[in-house]
Design a protein around this motif. Structure first.
Motif, PDB file in Angstrom:
ATOM      1  N   ASP A   1       0.813  -1.216   0.000  1.00  0.00           N
ATOM      2  CA  ASP A   1       0.000   0.000   0.000  1.00  0.00           C
ATOM      3  C   ASP A   1       0.847   1.266   0.000  1.00  0.00           C
ATOM      4  O   ASP A   1       0.332   2.372   0.179  1.00  0.00           O
ATOM      5  CB  ASP A   1      -0.956   0.010   1.199  1.00  0.00           C
TER       6      ASP A   1
ATOM      7  N   ASP B   1       3.317  -7.557   4.462  1.00  0.00           N
ATOM      8  CA  ASP B   1       4.504  -6.710   4.622  1.00  0.00           C
ATOM      9  C   ASP B   1       5.777  -7.549   4.558  1.00  0.00           C
ATOM     10  O   ASP B   1       6.785  -7.141   3.964  1.00  0.00           O
ATOM     11  CB  ASP B   1       4.442  -5.950   5.945  1.00  0.00           C
TER      12      ASP B   1
ATOM     13  N   THR C   1       8.861   3.302  11.252  1.00  0.00           N
ATOM     14  CA  THR C   1       7.807   2.988  10.277  1.00  0.00           C
ATOM     15  C   THR C   1       6.499   3.629  10.706  1.00  0.00           C
ATOM     16  O   THR C   1       6.046   3.424  11.834  1.00  0.00           O
ATOM     17  CB  THR C   1       7.618   1.462  10.147  1.00  0.00           C
ATOM     18  N   PRO C   2       5.861   4.412   9.824  1.00  0.00           N
ATOM     19  CA  PRO C   2       4.591   5.045  10.190  1.00  0.00           C
ATOM     20  C   PRO C   2       3.453   4.032  10.213  1.00  0.00           C
ATOM     21  O   PRO C   2       3.584   2.904   9.735  1.00  0.00           O
ATOM     22  CB  PRO C   2       4.383   6.070   9.075  1.00  0.00           C
ATOM     23  N   GLY C   3       2.310   4.472  10.767  1.00  0.00           N
ATOM     24  CA  GLY C   3       1.118   3.626  10.776  1.00  0.00           C
ATOM     25  C   GLY C   3       0.681   3.275  12.178  1.00  0.00           C
ATOM     26  O   GLY C   3       1.261   3.709  13.175  1.00  0.00           O
TER      27      GLY C   3
ATOM     28  N   THR D   1       3.251   2.046   2.198  1.00  0.00           N
ATOM     29  CA  THR D   1       3.840   2.378   3.497  1.00  0.00           C
ATOM     30  C   THR D   1       5.326   2.051   3.498  1.00  0.00           C
ATOM     31  O   THR D   1       5.718   0.931   3.132  1.00  0.00           O
ATOM     32  CB  THR D   1       3.149   1.596   4.619  1.00  0.00           C
TER      33      THR D   1
ATOM     34  N   ARG E   1       4.704  -1.765  11.367  1.00  0.00           N
ATOM     35  CA  ARG E   1       3.897  -0.541  11.267  1.00  0.00           C
ATOM     36  C   ARG E   1       3.629   0.045  12.660  1.00  0.00           C
ATOM     37  O   ARG E   1       3.237  -0.670  13.587  1.00  0.00           O
ATOM     38  CB  ARG E   1       2.576  -0.834  10.566  1.00  0.00           C
TER      39      ARG E   1
END
Length: 328
Positions: free
Chosen positions: A12, A95, A80-82, A14, A75
Motif C-alpha cells: 500500500d 509486509d 515505520t509510520p502507521g 507504506t 507498522r
C-alpha cells in the motif's frame, strides 16, 4: 560489519524502515529476512515495555558466518509510520512478503540464496512465505503447528499452570472467561475492540485465531530448521513433531533443554513473570550458533537457477517452482 538503512515499500506504499546487515568482504551474499513476534515491534524485536533484543545478535551472528540479514520496524513501531493495531495478521504477512521481494532484488544479495528466519508470530509468516514463494531455507523459532485458536488455548492453559497455586485453583473460571473473550473477539468486525477497557487488535486476533499453519507447512518447498525450547509456555514444544511430519521431506527439529519462548535459558520454573529477568541476559549463544551453522550449509549451496530465473522465482506460484534441494 556494514549496516545499511533500507526502506521497503509495502503493497500500500507504506515505507517499512529497516536495517540490512552485510558480512565483511565483497558480495553478493546469501541473505535472510528476520521476522519477529507479535505486537508493535521494532527491527530488533523490541517494544518500550519489553526489550527482546533479538535482531542485532542474530544479524551479527549471521554476518560472521557470511550471511546478510534484513530486519524492519513493524507498522507504528520505530521509524515505520502507521498504527500497529490496524494491521492484521494477514497484513503483517503481506509486509513480510514485500520485504522478502525487496531483499531478493538487491544486487548485493546472491540470487537463489535467500532464506527467512521467524520467531513466534514471525515463524508463522516464515512458513507462509516458504509455502507461497521460492526461498532457499526456513528457520522456525517457537512456531506452532495447528490453528491459532488451538495454540491460543494451549498457551492460556500453560500460562495458568505456571502461576502460583491460588491462581491455578481458578483455572476453570479463568477458562470460562477466556472462552467468552474469544467468542466476543470472533464476532467483532472492527480493527480494534475494547476488552475489559483495554484496546485489543481485534482484526489481528480474528485472523490469527482462524489461521492454520499446517496448510503452509505441508506446502513448504525448502529445507526447514525448527527449534522450540522445552520451557516454552507460549508454544507447545510437541508441535515440533507435527512440523517434522508435515514438511515435505521432513524438517530438522531441536527441542532445546531449558530454553524459553524469549530464547533465553531458565534454570527455574518458567513463568511470564520471569521474562523481564531473562531479557537482561543475551539471546542463547548456542541457539545463535545452531541457526548460523545450519543456514551456512543451506544457503551456500550452488544456486539451482540462473540469477534472472532465481529472482523471478519469488513471483512464481508453488506449482511453477523448481524442485527443492534434497534434505541432508
Amino acid at each position: 560489519m556494514p549496516e545499511i538503512d533500507m526502506t521497503v515499500a509495502a503493497d500500500d506504499g507504506t515505507p517499512l524502515a529497516g536495517t540490512l546487515t552485510l558480512p565483511s568482504g565483497p558480495g553478493p551474499h546469501p541473505a535472510v529476512l528476520l521476522l519477529h513476534g507479535s505486537g508493535p515491534l521494532d527491527r530488533d524485536g523490541n517494544t518500550p515495555k519489553l526489550v527482546m533484543d533479538l535482531g542485532r545478535p542474530m544479524a551479527d551472528a549471521l554476518a560472521a558466518a557470511g550471511i546478510a540479514t534484513l530486519r524492519y520496524d513493524r507498522r507504528g513501531a520505530g521509524a515505520t509510520p502507521g498504527d500497529w493495531r490496524a494491521a492484521g495478521f494477514t497484513g503483517n504477512r503481506e509486509d513480510a512478503a514485500a520485504a522478502l521481494r525487496a531483499l531478493a532484488a538487491r544486487p548485493d544479495v546472491r540470487a537463489g540464496a535467500v532464506g527467512v528466519v521467524g520467531h513466534s508470530e514471525g515463524a508463522l509468516h516464515a512458513m507462509a512465505l516458504a509455502a507461497r514463494t521460492q526461498v532457499r531455507a526456513v528457520v522456525l523459532l517457537a512456531g506452532f503447528a495447528g490453528t491459532g485458536e488451538d495454540a491460543f488455548r494451549w498457551q492460556g492453559r500453560s500460562v495458568v499452570r505456571s502461576m502460583p497455586l491460588p491462581v491455578r485453583l481458578l483455572r476453570r473460571p479463568l477458562g470460562a472467561l477466556g472462552n467468552r473473550v474469544l467468542a466476543r473477539l470472533k464476532r467483532t468486525r472492527t480493527d480494534v475492540a475494547r476488552i475489559a477497557g483495554a484496546p485489543v487488535n481485534a482484526r489481528w486476533m480474528r485472523e490469527m485465531l482462524a489461521h492454520d499453519s499446517r496448510d503452509d507447512l505441508a506446502a513448504v518447498d525448502a529445507p526447514v530448521l525448527a527449534v522450540t525450547g522445552d520451557k516454552d509456555i507460549q508454544v507447545n514444544p510437541a508441535d515440533l513433531d507435527v512440523i517434522g511430519r508435515l514438511v515435505p521431506g521432513g524438517a530438522e527439529t531441536h527441542r532445546i533443554a531449558g530454553l524459553t519462548h524469549v530464547l533465553r535459558g531458565d534454570a527455574g520454573r518458567p513463568t511470564l513473570g520471569a521474562y523481564r529477568r531473562l531479557l537482561r541476559e543475551p539471546v542463547d549463544p548456542a541457539l545463535l550458533a545452531l541457526v548460523a551453522s545450519w543456514l551456512t550449509r543451506h544457503l551456500d549451496a550452488t544456486p539451482r537457477e540462473t540469477p534472472v530465473e532465481a529472482r523471478a522465482g519469488l513471483l512464481l506460484t508453488p506449482a511453477h517452482r523448481a524442485p527443492a534441494p534434497s534434505h541432508p
